[in-house]
Design an enzyme around this catalytic site. Structure first.
Site, short mmCIF file in Angstrom:
data_model
loop_
_atom_site.label_atom_id
_atom_site.label_comp_id
_atom_site.label_asym_id
_atom_site.label_seq_id
_atom_site.Cartn_x
_atom_site.Cartn_y
_atom_site.Cartn_z
N CYS A 74 -11.68 18.75 -19.79
CA CYS A 74 -10.93 18.86 -18.53
C CYS A 74 -11.46 17.84 -17.51
O CYS A 74 -12.66 17.69 -17.34
CB CYS A 74 -11.06 20.28 -17.97
SG CYS A 74 -10.10 20.49 -16.47
N CYS A 78 -15.18 21.33 -11.50
CA CYS A 78 -15.61 22.69 -11.15
C CYS A 78 -17.06 22.89 -11.63
O CYS A 78 -17.34 22.80 -12.84
CB CYS A 78 -14.70 23.72 -11.79
SG CYS A 78 -12.93 23.37 -11.52
N CYS A 81 -18.17 25.06 -14.68
CA CYS A 81 -17.33 25.13 -15.88
C CYS A 81 -17.86 24.34 -17.07
O CYS A 81 -18.05 23.12 -16.99
CB CYS A 81 -15.91 24.69 -15.56
SG CYS A 81 -14.80 25.02 -16.96
N CYS A 118 -3.59 36.86 -22.89
CA CYS A 118 -3.77 35.80 -21.89
C CYS A 118 -4.16 34.50 -22.58
O CYS A 118 -5.06 34.50 -23.42
CB CYS A 118 -4.90 36.15 -20.92
SG CYS A 118 -4.70 37.72 -20.14
N CYS A 149 0.13 36.46 -20.13
CA CYS A 149 -0.55 35.90 -18.97
C CYS A 149 -1.01 34.50 -19.37
O CYS A 149 -1.34 34.27 -20.55
CB CYS A 149 -1.76 36.78 -18.61
SG CYS A 149 -2.73 36.11 -17.25
N CYS A 209 -2.44 36.90 -10.81
CA CYS A 209 -3.80 37.32 -11.16
C CYS A 209 -4.72 36.32 -10.46
O CYS A 209 -4.69 35.13 -10.79
CB CYS A 209 -3.96 37.25 -12.69
SG CYS A 209 -5.65 37.51 -13.24
N ARG A 281 -10.58 43.44 -12.20
CA ARG A 281 -11.07 43.19 -13.58
C ARG A 281 -12.51 42.71 -13.61
O ARG A 281 -12.88 41.73 -12.93
CB ARG A 281 -10.18 42.17 -14.27
CG ARG A 281 -10.65 41.87 -15.72
CD ARG A 281 -9.70 40.94 -16.46
NE ARG A 281 -8.37 41.47 -16.43
CZ ARG A 281 -7.28 40.76 -16.15
NH1 ARG A 281 -7.38 39.48 -15.89
NH2 ARG A 281 -6.10 41.32 -16.13
#
Ligand code: SAM
Ligand code: DTB
Ligand code: SF4
Length: 340
Positions: A74, A78, A81, A118, A149, A209, A281
């Site tokens: 990616c 972040c 991550c 998901c 999701c 979410c 969650r």
């Protein structure tokens, strides 16, 4: 504190200086959120349980299964991550999985009892041709009778509508932290970019979410601000994942320690009171929790988990451990029809 007033038609609970009704409201003040965080823990737990029981079966936990359909590589930065190409982690870059591979994984999840499937992708945002492929996956998984999701990064309005048309029920897109701490964690897209994607998701008619990560070096006021922003969105997110940072060697946050478990449980309790009708969650980091801390989080109003041995790239509790925990705590999976 905690004088229950059942004389009025609407039950109310006095919580410190606050009067709560257990109904969703989006006009919380920052000072209300601070006050909830500052409550004695027993008072917070009592209020959170009161709100939880007004809105949910307190012993039912919604269960989702997560599959990384496109792992690693990616371009975003972040700081937490493992999938960012900028950091030297153990994650290999893979292509988008094929429809056949995803179908097989979804069948297995369904057979294992999953009611929501998901799919996560390590994208800044998907390209249109990727949305087309993922839309096919969504349509097939819906046809198997599971809720769907996806978490694919930033979306345009058109992409959100394509996914909604394909049958996507929920879109996960986290704010991650407070607006003021955010630039210390991510520089390649802004907090307002994220809010814009959430608006596109809502406008396309999907459920939202949206949550964040605890333990990235933020302080209490950042946690207050994150929950304030989430609970004062025009519509509160139907699902609120609260992740504990999983510190990954090679990322800038590799050396961050675990947040205090009581502070984590407190964050869950405050989220439950602020967003009474949302599924809160326990997400990343649950594998590091003791059974006792998980029990405290469920008592504070958490009512959703990811089930399965792996999240996207990191470990989740083994399914046998979760089954044993549910049995010890008397918890049961929430039936699909009640899932929001
Ligand atoms: N690329 C998409 C995005 O960023 O929106 C979707 C996948 S991304 C991995 C989904 C979420 O996982 C992030 O927003 C973050 O909240 C969470 N996450 C990622 N790595 C994590 C870590 N090491 N610890 C805790 N949560 C993490
Ligand atoms: C969310 O808030 N947590 C999940 C889900 N949304 C997609 C992802 C957690 C990822 C943890 C790090 C990993 O497994 O790579
Ligand atoms: Fe990419 Fe999402 Fe990881 Fe950020 S959190 S680096 S956008 S996969």
């Amino acid at each position: 504190m905690s004088t229950e007033n059942t004389n009025t038609r609407t039950c109310q609970l006095e919580v410190g200086e606050l009067l709560i009704t257990g109904k969703a409201r989006t006009d919380w003040e920052l000072s209300d959120v601070e006050a909830l965080f500052n409550l004695p823990l027993n008072d917070l737990l009592y209020a959170a349980q009161w709100v939880h029981r007004k809105n949910f079966d307190a012993n039912a936990v919604q269960i989702s299964t997560l599959l990384s359909i496109k792992t690693g590589g990616c371009p975003e930065d972040c700081a937490y991550c493992p999938q960012s190409i900028r950091y030297d982690t153990n994650v290999e870059t893979e292509n988008l999985m094929s429809l056949d591979e995803v179908r097989l994984a979804a069948r297995e999840a369904k057979a294992a009892g999953a009611t929501r499937f998901c799919m996560g992708a390590a994208y800044r945002g998907p390209k249109n041709r990727q949305v087309e492929k993922i839309a096919q996956m969504i349509t097939e998984i819906k046809a198997m009778g599971m809720e769907t999701c996806a978490t694919l990064g930033l979306l345009t309005q058109t992409q959100a509508e394509q996914l909604a048309c394909a049958g996507l029920d929920f879109y996960n897109h986290n704010l991650d932290t407070s607006e003021s701490y955010y630039p210390k964690i991510i520089t390649t897209r802004s907090f307002s970019d994220r809010l814009e994607t959430l608006e596109h998701v809502r406008a396309a008619g999907m459920k939202v979410c949206c949550g964040g990560i605890i333990g990235m070096g933020e302080n209490r006021s950042d946690r207050v601000s994150l929950l304030h922003t989430l609970s004062t969105l025009v519509s509160q997110p139907e699902s609120v994942p609260i992740n504990q940072l999983v510190p990954i060697p090679g990322t800038p946050l590799a050396e961050k320690g675990c947040v205090d478990g009581l502070e984590f449980a407190r964050t869950i309790g405050v989220a439950r009171i602020l967003m009474p009708r949302s599924h809160v969650r326990l997400s990343a980091g649950r594998g590091e929790f003791t059974d006792e801390l998980q029990a405290l989080c469920f008592a504070a109003g958490a009512n959703s988990i990811f089930y399965g041995d792996i999240l996207l790239t990191t470990e989740n509790p083994e399914h046998e451990a979760d089954q044993a925990l549910f049995s010890k705590l008397g918890l049961k999976p929430e039936p699909a029809k009640n899932v929001s």
